[in-house]
Every structure is written in C-alpha cells, then in structure tokens.
Design a protein around this motif. Structure first.
Motif, PDB file in Angstrom:
ATOM      1  N   GLU A  66       0.835  -1.289  -0.061  1.00  8.65           N
ATOM      2  CA  GLU A  66      -0.078   0.098  -0.012  1.00  8.65           C
ATOM      3  C   GLU A  66       0.799   1.311   0.044  1.00  8.65           C
ATOM      4  OE1 GLU A  66       0.084  -1.372   4.381  1.00  8.65           O
ATOM      5  OE2 GLU A  66      -0.071  -2.101   2.265  1.00  8.65           O
ATOM      6  N   LYS A  67       2.172   1.215   0.211  1.00  6.65           N
ATOM      7  CA  LYS A  67       3.085   2.258   0.062  1.00  6.65           C
ATOM      8  C   LYS A  67       3.145   2.858  -1.113  1.00  6.65           C
ATOM      9  CE  LYS A  67       4.224   2.337   4.637  1.00  6.65           C
ATOM     10  NZ  LYS A  67       3.510   3.665   5.268  1.00  6.65           N
ATOM     11  N   LYS A  68       2.820   2.165  -2.201  1.00  9.53           N
ATOM     12  CA  LYS A  68       2.700   2.624  -3.452  1.00  9.53           C
ATOM     13  C   LYS A  68       1.706   3.434  -3.683  1.00  9.53           C
ATOM     14  CE  LYS A  68       4.874  -1.645  -5.779  1.00  9.53           C
ATOM     15  NZ  LYS A  68       4.396  -2.688  -6.645  1.00  9.53           N
ATOM     16  N   LEU A  69       0.370   3.293  -2.819  1.00  7.20           N
ATOM     17  CA  LEU A  69      -0.618   4.111  -3.072  1.00  7.20           C
ATOM     18  C   LEU A  69      -0.632   5.242  -2.489  1.00  7.20           C
ATOM     19  CD1 LEU A  69      -3.561   1.467  -2.623  1.00  7.20           C
ATOM     20  CD2 LEU A  69      -2.623   2.514  -4.817  1.00  7.20           C
ATOM     21  N   THR A  70       0.009   5.392  -1.108  1.00  5.03           N
ATOM     22  CA  THR A  70       0.150   6.445  -0.269  1.00  5.03           C
ATOM     23  C   THR A  70       1.126   7.528  -1.096  1.00  5.03           C
ATOM     24  OG1 THR A  70       1.837   5.386   1.019  1.00  5.03           O
ATOM     25  CG2 THR A  70      -0.391   5.321   1.803  1.00  5.03           C
ATOM     26  N   VAL A 318     -12.345  -3.176  -3.615  1.00 10.81           N
ATOM     27  CA  VAL A 318     -13.227  -2.279  -2.980  1.00 10.81           C
ATOM     28  C   VAL A 318     -12.422  -1.638  -1.677  1.00 10.81           C
ATOM     29  CG1 VAL A 318     -15.423  -2.039  -1.501  1.00 10.81           C
ATOM     30  CG2 VAL A 318     -15.443  -3.382  -3.421  1.00 10.81           C
ATOM     31  N   SER A 319     -11.476  -2.389  -1.164  1.00  9.89           N
ATOM     32  CA  SER A 319     -10.727  -2.163   0.096  1.00  9.89           C
ATOM     33  C   SER A 319      -9.589  -1.215  -0.332  1.00  9.89           C
ATOM     34  CB  SER A 319     -10.380  -3.428   0.878  1.00  9.89           C
ATOM     35  OG  SER A 319     -11.160  -4.406   0.878  1.00  9.89           O
ATOM     36  N   ILE A 320      -9.154  -1.405  -1.614  1.00  8.77           N
ATOM     37  CA  ILE A 320      -7.992  -0.869  -2.149  1.00  8.77           C
ATOM     38  C   ILE A 320      -8.375   0.704  -2.481  1.00  8.77           C
ATOM     39  CG2 ILE A 320      -6.290  -0.557  -3.965  1.00  8.77           C
ATOM     40  CD1 ILE A 320      -5.586  -2.630  -1.843  1.00  8.77           C
ATOM     41  N   LYS A 321      -9.625   0.511  -3.244  1.00  8.38           N
ATOM     42  CA  LYS A 321     -10.174   2.003  -3.598  1.00  8.38           C
ATOM     43  C   LYS A 321     -10.453   2.765  -2.300  1.00  8.38           C
ATOM     44  CE  LYS A 321     -12.166   0.437  -7.884  1.00  8.38           C
ATOM     45  NZ  LYS A 321     -13.440   0.444  -8.848  1.00  8.38           N
ATOM     46  N   ARG A 322     -10.871   2.402  -1.237  1.00  8.16           N
ATOM     47  CA  ARG A 322     -11.421   3.030  -0.250  1.00  8.16           C
ATOM     48  C   ARG A 322     -10.315   3.624   0.723  1.00  8.16           C
ATOM     49  NH1 ARG A 322     -15.325   3.540   3.921  1.00  8.16           N
ATOM     50  NH2 ARG A 322     -14.361   5.356   4.847  1.00  8.16           N
ATOM     51  N   PHE A 323      -9.251   2.533   0.554  1.00  8.61           N
ATOM     52  CA  PHE A 323      -7.917   2.983   1.307  1.00  8.61           C
ATOM     53  C   PHE A 323      -7.154   4.167   0.548  1.00  8.61           C
ATOM     54  CE2 PHE A 323      -3.362   2.680   1.496  1.00  8.61           C
ATOM     55  CZ  PHE A 323      -3.206   2.940   3.053  1.00  8.61           C
ATOM     56  N   PHE A 324      -7.074   4.286  -0.976  1.00 10.92           N
ATOM     57  CA  PHE A 324      -6.831   5.181  -1.710  1.00 10.92           C
ATOM     58  C   PHE A 324      -7.350   6.630  -1.596  1.00 10.92           C
ATOM     59  CE2 PHE A 324      -6.605   7.278  -6.008  1.00 10.92           C
ATOM     60  CZ  PHE A 324      -5.421   7.818  -5.908  1.00 10.92           C
ATOM     61  N   ILE A 336       0.080  17.171   3.361  1.00  9.36           N
ATOM     62  CA  ILE A 336       0.559  16.565   2.252  1.00  9.36           C
ATOM     63  C   ILE A 336       1.318  15.017   2.772  1.00  9.36           C
ATOM     64  CG2 ILE A 336       0.350  18.124   0.470  1.00  9.36           C
ATOM     65  CD1 ILE A 336       3.691  17.998   0.532  1.00  9.36           C
ATOM     66  N   PHE A 337       1.633  15.112   4.062  1.00  4.74           N
ATOM     67  CA  PHE A 337       2.420  13.836   4.654  1.00  4.74           C
ATOM     68  C   PHE A 337       1.365  13.060   5.349  1.00  4.74           C
ATOM     69  CE2 PHE A 337       5.652  17.222   3.922  1.00  4.74           C
ATOM     70  CZ  PHE A 337       6.453  16.574   3.196  1.00  4.74           C
ATOM     71  N   ASP A 338       0.303  13.405   5.547  1.00  8.29           N
ATOM     72  CA  ASP A 338      -0.720  12.828   6.431  1.00  8.29           C
ATOM     73  C   ASP A 338      -1.035  11.502   5.940  1.00  8.29           C
ATOM     74  OD1 ASP A 338      -0.667  14.759   8.425  1.00  8.29           O
ATOM     75  OD2 ASP A 338      -2.658  15.669   7.561  1.00  8.29           O
ATOM     76  N   GLY A 339      -1.231  11.429   4.587  1.00 12.17           N
ATOM     77  CA  GLY A 339      -1.505  10.131   3.944  1.00 12.17           C
ATOM     78  C   GLY A 339      -0.431   8.924   4.012  1.00 12.17           C
ATOM     79  N   LEU A 340       0.934   9.477   4.104  1.00  9.08           N
ATOM     80  CA  LEU A 340       2.037   8.566   4.106  1.00  9.08           C
ATOM     81  C   LEU A 340       2.035   7.759   5.559  1.00  9.08           C
ATOM     82  CD1 LEU A 340       4.920  10.645   2.996  1.00  9.08           C
ATOM     83  CD2 LEU A 340       3.692   8.973   1.651  1.00  9.08           C
ATOM     84  N   LYS A 341       1.460   8.477   6.369  1.00  5.51           N
ATOM     85  CA  LYS A 341       1.200   7.568   7.790  1.00  5.51           C
ATOM     86  C   LYS A 341       0.173   6.629   7.946  1.00  5.51           C
ATOM     87  CE  LYS A 341       2.110  12.083   9.890  1.00  5.51           C
ATOM     88  NZ  LYS A 341       1.692  13.342  11.056  1.00  5.51           N
ATOM     89  N   MET A 342      -0.605   6.369   6.765  1.00  5.16           N
ATOM     90  CA  MET A 342      -1.757   5.466   6.696  1.00  5.16           C
ATOM     91  C   MET A 342      -1.069   4.082   6.438  1.00  5.16           C
ATOM     92  SD  MET A 342      -4.924   7.448   5.034  1.00  5.16           S
ATOM     93  CE  MET A 342      -5.632   5.827   5.161  1.00  5.16           C
ATOM     94  N   ASP A 343      -1.656   2.849   6.994  1.00  2.00           N
ATOM     95  CA  ASP A 343      -1.296   1.552   6.410  1.00  2.00           C
ATOM     96  C   ASP A 343      -2.624   0.803   6.360  1.00  2.00           C
ATOM     97  OD1 ASP A 343      -1.483  -0.151   8.937  1.00  2.00           O
ATOM     98  OD2 ASP A 343      -0.455   1.550   9.555  1.00  2.00           O
TER      99      ASP A 343
END
Length: 837
Positions: A66-70, A318-324, A336-343
């Motif tokens: 998922e780091k590719k998405l963040t 569905v899970s991947i889209k929602r996370f992205f 802009i760095f808030d999304g990088l903290k997500m997993d």
C-alpha cells in the motif's frame, strides 16, 4: 547439518547448532507423557521442537504494497495543491488588480474573457472539492462500489433455490398424512419459524447513499459513482476551456491600445499577461494531474497491482479503492504527508469499529487477508494484539447470527484463530469478558438443536432452513479453542464456561455410517478430529486445573461412549482412534474415571483389538502404541479392571507380544501391573501364564538399554515371584545366562544410572527389586552381590535419590501415584539381606 546436528545462520552473524539425541527404535515406540515426566518447553520453541531464531534483518522494514498508493496520493496532492494555489493567486489577481483596478479601462473582450475564466475556474474548483467527496462516498458502500449486481444475483439465486427446495419438499409430502405426521409437520414448522426469527435481519436506523430517494423516478442519477463522474467531466471541460481562452489571449495579445501618458492603462498589458499565465498554469497543472491519475489508474493499473500484491482477490478492489481515496483525502485536506502515515492494517482496524456493515466487512476482509498472508501476518497480528478495542470488537462479532453478516462473522473468527496462535495474544483474547461464551456461540450441534424424532422432520427443516455455513463456524470455533488450550490458564477458563464442554464432546459423536462410509465430507471428519484434539489438550492439563477438568470430562455421560464408537468403527481413521485413546489415557489418571472407562462395555476389548491388530499398516503403528499405553494405565492399581482384562484371556497374547518391537514395551507394562495385582487376589492361577515370559525378559535385560531395559527389569521383579527356585533355575539354563552374569549386569546398571534421566525414572528401583528377589531366592547370591560391591552402590543410591524416583506416573512435571514402597525402604531391605548373608 540435519538430524544429529543442525547448523543454521541466525542472520545476526552468529550460528546456532541444534543437537538432537539419537533414539533407538524401541525408544520411539515407547514414548509417553504419562509414565515419564515432561520437561517444560521453551517459549521460543516451535511446533517441531526447534528453537525459533530472531527474524531476518529487514523483515520489519519491508515495504508493504500500500506504500505505492500513499506515495501516489502524495504526488497527486502536491500537483493539486500547487494548482489550487495558482488558482487562488489568479483569482485574487483578477478581482483585486484587474477587475478592481482596470475594470473600466479593460477592453470588452478581456473583460468577458476574465469573467468567463473566473466562472469556469470557480466551477472547476467547486466540482473538484465535491468530486473528491463523492468519490470517497462511493467507496463507503459496497453496493455503490459496483458489487450490487453480484449481491442481487446471489440473493436471487438463493431465493430460487429456496423456492425449488420448498416445492420439492411439498411434493414429497403430498400423499395422505396420518394424524402423527400432521402433528410432526406442525412441530417442524414451529421450529422453522423460530429459526427464521433468529435469522431475521435487524432494521437499520441509517441511510446508505444508494438508498437516499432524492428524486422518486431518477434514483440512478444520484448514485455516488454517477455524480462523481459528472463532476469529473465538468472539471475536464472547465480546465480545457480555461486553457483555450488563456492561450487565445496570450497568443493574440489584443489587449487594446495604450495611449502615451495614460497612467490608467500603463500596466494593463503586464497585468493581463500575468493573469492569463496564472490561469493557463493552473489549468495545465490540473490536466497534468489528471493525466498522471489516468496513467497510473487506467493504463498502469496501480490499484489492481497493489490488490494483487496484497492477495486480496476480486473483492479486494473495494478495500484498495477505499484506502486510496482516504489517503488522498488526508493529503489534500490536511498536510500532504498525512497520507504517508496510513497503512492498510490500521485502516482495516478503523473500519472494523465503524457502524456501517459494509465498512465492517471491508475492514474484516483486510485484516483477514493480511492475517493469513505469511509475509504480513506477524506485523498484522502484533498490531491487532496490542489493540484491546479491536480484539473486543472481533470477539463481539462472533455473536452475530444475521445471515447478512455471515462473512463478517467468519472473517472475525478466522482472524481470532490466527491471533490465538501467539501465546501472548491468546491470553489477551481469553481475558476479554465473555470471550469464551462468544467462541461457544460458533459451535452449533444439530443433534442438540433438533430432536431426532423422525427422518421426515429433519429433511423438512433442512429444506426450509437458511443456507448458513454452520460447519465452517464449528471448525473455526474448535480451532480457536484448540489454540487457546495450549495455555494452562485458558484450559481452566474453557472448563468453567457453562455448556462449552458438553458442546465440544457432542462433536465427538460418530455413527458407524459416518466412519465406515466412503462418501463423507472432509469437514465432518475434521470437526470430529478437532473436538478430540481440544478434549485431549484439556484432559492432559497439569496440576489441580487438570484434575478438575479430567473429572468434569469423565462425568459427561457421552464422553467415553463417543470414544468407544470411534475405536469400534474407526479403522479407516486411525488418527481419530489415536486421539480418542490418548484422551482415555489422560482420564485414567483419576480413579473414578478409570472405573468408568473399565465398566463401559467394550472399551477394554476394543483397545486390545487395536493393540494386537497386525493388519494395521506400519506407518499407523502409533495407534497400537497408544492403545498399549492406555491399557497399561487402566490396569494400574485398578483391581476391577485387572479382573476384566484377565477375563478376556489375553495374557498369552501379551507374553507373545514381548518379542514384537512395536508392542513389547507396553506389553511389559501391562503384564507388570497385572502381576502386581494378581499376587494378592484369587487370580494367581490365571497369571501363572506370565512365567512363560521369563526367558524373554532376562535376555532383554542383558542386551537392551534405556526404556526397554527399564520395563523388562520391572516385569522381571514381578514374574519371578510366580516361580519356584527350580523353575527360575531352568530359565537361566534355557537362556544360557548365568545368575552371576545377571547380578553383574544389575550392578553395572546401578553404576551407569547414578542420576536416572527423565526417560527411565524407575530403572534403579526395578533393579533393586530384582536384586532383592535374587537374594531371597538363593542365599548364595548374597555373596555374589557382596563381592560385586552391592553395598557401596546401595549407599550411593541413598545419597543420590530424588523425587523423580518416587512416582509411578506423571502429569507434566508433577508426580502422581507415589510408590507404596519408597526407594529408601527398598535400599534398607537390600542392605539387611546383605548383612544377614
């Protein structure tokens, strides 16, 4: 290096060598946890006995998919914020500098161009902010995410199947019915109504986006995905129009004439160039962002690639889209760095606590897939394990009975089964209030729920019942209990949960047709196997907890009879037989349970049948060994069971089995226990047959080592008590072994085992018992033992004896059934005989 020594690199620059003790075949066939104490296991020990080393370097810092998405969301957010900043600057420039300062002096075309650009840019900005909102909203509901058609198809197919079954059942009962059958069908419909009531979906107090009726006849227009598409194309058109208008003015430069000396128009051209450049830059950046978006989403298929790496399957999109969209929203609306903290794991944990069933399902799917993935399971289970609220939520989900929530419930059970594999997590799960009751709710036994009144009633209920996968939940519930039962404290909690033990034991029920038929599902056998495994673990628990559990298990009237059926009809399933036999062995640690097992018709007979059955393949000889251990325990200090065994007439077979490498250890144990009982009873004559084993026993003492030598020493001390001096002398003549050689061997054994190991805790005791018999049989043997230094060895025994040598059987490291005669008393008796000689 393998087998004898294992050399491995732990990954930290050091090497670990695992030394495995060589075992003789006789030791392998005589392994037991009842007759020898069991050492405490290392918490770092693996299932196969090897010690788990530290994790390889870099495993904790491995980049997850998922780091590719963040990172993608971060880059999009940068372009979006730059474009927004330029748009804001252009808007301010136009309103303050141009329209505010030059509105009167602007050329007519410039005035309208600027006005149109501001309007379409305002429209684009409005559409952009709300498009993100609607895109995000489209992933909140699985229905809106494009799964609605599949759900409808499944529902309709279930409905059609249900209707066909109902028609079939009605045609089966179309013949005239008797009064009893009418009453029976009436009771069946009553049960069906109860089941339907229990499974009725509860009403919800909230709307989903697909349910909101904004317009009565154009509901499809207001679906989230349709609204977001409309706003998306509106933005593209606005940006394209902005680019076109700006380029036209920048290329033509037709801003009107600037007269000399006219101060009002002096900076108008520069101001207009700046505005059109800002508008062009903003629109171009936005189109660049969209091109970058389309390239990664449509052509590069980034979401599909991440979904594949996560191994989520078709439903995982569905899970991947929602996370992205969540990550992108955080980057745009916050830093802009808030999304990088997500997993994805933390994301799934958040969704699990949601009030929406769709979000709960998405979260459960994420955690389930990662918990089952060997690459990410450790980190996933660690994060879940330190979050008490998430574990409580998972435990709560086990109680959900609504068919619409079946997948959520199953996913929660699978996550908990993985979570319970770790000892620390298993303690936390069991420590949650009501956890055992929730796990118990997964166990559904049809025999307990539906009275077996008639075959017609069962078929009718099956026809009308919802298609709910009870067998899967039964397997998961038993698996969770099996993993929890590895801990001593958890075993006590399982035993104290009301109604749980009877449920588990009910799954052990196997009819003859189930065990002997070829047409049987794997899940049916697996349910029986797991229930046996759980009961085995509970019955083998040590300490006072184990004693209470064994008593409670044995008091349930179906326990022993269920195991008897498995022994009688389960020749095709030796694994089930072995588990059932091991349960009987553990239960036999209690006197009352020993009597219950012995008086249950056919149990001893079936155990002997398995023990002597030579048709069992060599690879399955473990079940024969287990049967021998169970019999040895059942006749140990049990007068009634010894009588029952002697009535079966198996003494001659047991004597013959002393020469069988697979059976001889347990045959010797059984015979010794029978002999120890027989001298003080009226069965002396029946046990005289055991004297035929004397030559085999003497030869084994002289030639064998370790456990086989120990059990033969114990049997010899009892067998010779049934023989006269003349008969014993004939034995030594028959074997060609002189009594002096046997005495020398006994001294050597005492010298070799100054500190008896765990595998042979009674070897010195049995050696002294045999020496005492020899000195009592013939006084001249006393001088032989004196000359060999027997007195010195006996004094050494007194100085080195331990509690290990004081017990007959063990429960883990706890000794049970202390010997009636202490080893110190045996030493005193032997020393007294030496002094008298």
């Amino acid at each position: 290096m393998n087998h004898n020594g294992s050399l491995s690199n732990a990954g930290d620059g050091s090497f670990r060598v695992q030394i495995v003790e060589q075992k003789t075949p006789s030791d392998n066939w005589g392994s037991s946890n009842i007759f020898e104490p069991t050492e405490a296991t290392d918490p770092m020990e693996n299932k196969d006995g090897s010690v788990a080393g530290p994790a390889p370097r870099g495993s904790r810092t491995m980049r997850v998919p998922e780091k590719k998405l963040t990172l993608f969301a971060l880059r999009l957010a940068i372009l979006e914020k730059i474009a927004t900043s330029l748009g804001t600057l252009g808007f301010i420039w136009a309103t303050v500098v141009l329209l505010g300062g030059f509105a009167i002096t602007l050329d007519k075309t410039d005035f309208w161009f600027i006005t149109i650009i501001l309007l379409i840019e305002g429209t684009r900005i409005f559409s952009r902010s709300h498009e993100l909102e609607w895109q995000h909203q489209a992933t909140w509901s699985i229905t809106d995410a494009g799964i609605n058609s599949f759900r409808a198809l499944k529902s309709s197919s279930n409905y059609l199947l249900h209707a066909v079954k109902a028609i079939f059942c009605s045609t089966c009962t179309i013949r005239p019915q008797s009064h009893r059958e009418r009453e029976l069908i009436h009771s069946v419909h009553a049960k069906k109504a109860i089941i339907s009531k229990n499974f009725q979906q509860k009403p919800t107090r909230t709307w989903t986006t697909s349910d909101v009726p904004l317009l009565p006849y154009a509901r499809w227009v207001f679906l989230s995905k349709n609204v977001s598409k409309l706003l998306y194309w509106l933005q593209l058109l606005s940006a394209s129009a902005c680019v076109t208008l700006s380029l036209i003015k920048l290329i033509k430069q037709n801003f009107g004439d600037v007269s000399k000396g006219d101060s009002d128009k002096r900076n108008r051209n520069a101001a207009l160039n700046i505005f059109y450049s800002l508008a062009l830059a903003e629109a171009m950046l936005f189109l660049l962002e969209k091109a970058y978006w389309e390239w990664n989403i449509i052509f590069y298929k980034l979401l599909e690639e991440v979904n594949k790496e996560c191994q989520f399957g078709a439903s995982g999109m569905v899970s991947i889209k929602r996370f992205f969209y969540d990550a992108y929203s955080r980057c745009v609306n916050g830093s802009i760095f808030d999304g990088l903290k997500m997993d994805l794991v933390s994301f799934g944990m958040e969704l699990l606590s949601s009030g929406s069933s769709d979000e709960q399902l998405v979260g459960a799917r994420i955690l389930q897939k990662f918990a089952q993935n060997t690459l990410y399971c450790d980190d996933t289970l660690q994060k879940i394990g330190i979050s008490l609220s998430v574990m409580e939520r998972l435990v709560e989900m086990l109680n959900w009975k609504d068919p619409q929530q079946e997948e959520i419930r199953r996913s929660a059970a699978e996550i908990l089964s993985k979570l319970a594999s770790k000892k620390q997590n298993s303690l936390r799960v069991a420590g949650i209030p009501g956890a055992m009751e929730s796990i118990s709710s997964l166990l559904y036994t049809a025999r307990a729920s539906i009275n077996k009144t008639d075959e017609i009633s069962q078929k009718t209920i099956i026809c009308d019942r919802e298609n709910y996968e009870f067998s899967n939940f039964n397997l998961l519930g038993l698996l969770i209990l099996k993993k929890l039962a590895r801990d001593h404290d958890n075993c006590g909690k399982i035993g104290n949960t009301r109604g749980l033990l009877p449920k588990i034991i009910d799954f052990m029920h196997c009819e003859e047709r189930l065990l002997r038929t070829e047409v049987v599902t794997e899940s049916q056998i697996m349910i029986v196997k797991r229930s046996l495994q759980v009961i085995k673990m509970l019955a083998s628990t040590t300490g006072t907890t184990g004693k209470a559990l064994r008593q409670e298990i044995s008091e349930i009237v179906f326990t022993i009879s269920n195991i008897r059926d498995i022994l009688r009809y389960g020749e095709k399933h030796p694994t089930l037989q072995e588990l059932g036999i091991e349960i009987l062995t553990s239960l036999a640690l209690g006197d009352e349970a020993t009597e219950r097992i012995g008086c249950t018709g056919g149990v001893l007979k079936e155990l002997f049948y398995i023990f002597f059955n030579k048709e069992i393949p060599g690879a399955q000889n473990r079940v024969r060994v287990a049967a021998g251990e169970a019999l040895a325990m059942l006749v140990f200090e049990s007068e009634k069971n010894c009588r029952r065994v002697l009535k079966l007439g198996v003494v001659a077979k047991l004597v013959a089995a002393l020469k069988d490498p697979v059976l001889r250890i347990n045959s010797a144990r059984i015979l010794r226990n029978l002999c120890a009982y027989g001298r003080s009873s009226d069965c002396f004559i029946e046990l005289r047959e055991v004297t035929a084993a004397a030559p085999t026993v003497v030869e084994a003492i002289m030639s064998e080592e370790n456990k086989l030598q120990e059990v033969m020493l114990g049997l010899a001390a009892q067998v010779f008590k049934y023989m006269t001096s003349e008969e014993s002398s004939n034995v030594f003549e028959q074997t060609g072994i002189e009594e002096t050689e046997l005495a020398t061997k006994l001294i050597q054994i005492m010298q070799h085992y100054q500190y008896p190991p765990l595998k042979v805790p009674r070897i010195r005791r049995f050696t002294i018992e045999l020496a005492i018999w020899m000195m009592r049989d013939k006084k001249e043997k006393i001088h032989i033992f004196k000359d060999l230094g027997m007195e010195k060895e006996l004094e050494r025994v007194t100085e080195t004896t331990s509690e290990l040598e004081s017990f007959n059987v063990f429960s883990g490291t706890i000794g049970l059934n202390r010997h009636a005669t202490s080893i110190h008393l045996l030493v005193e008796t032997a020393l007294k005989l030496l002094a008298e000689g």
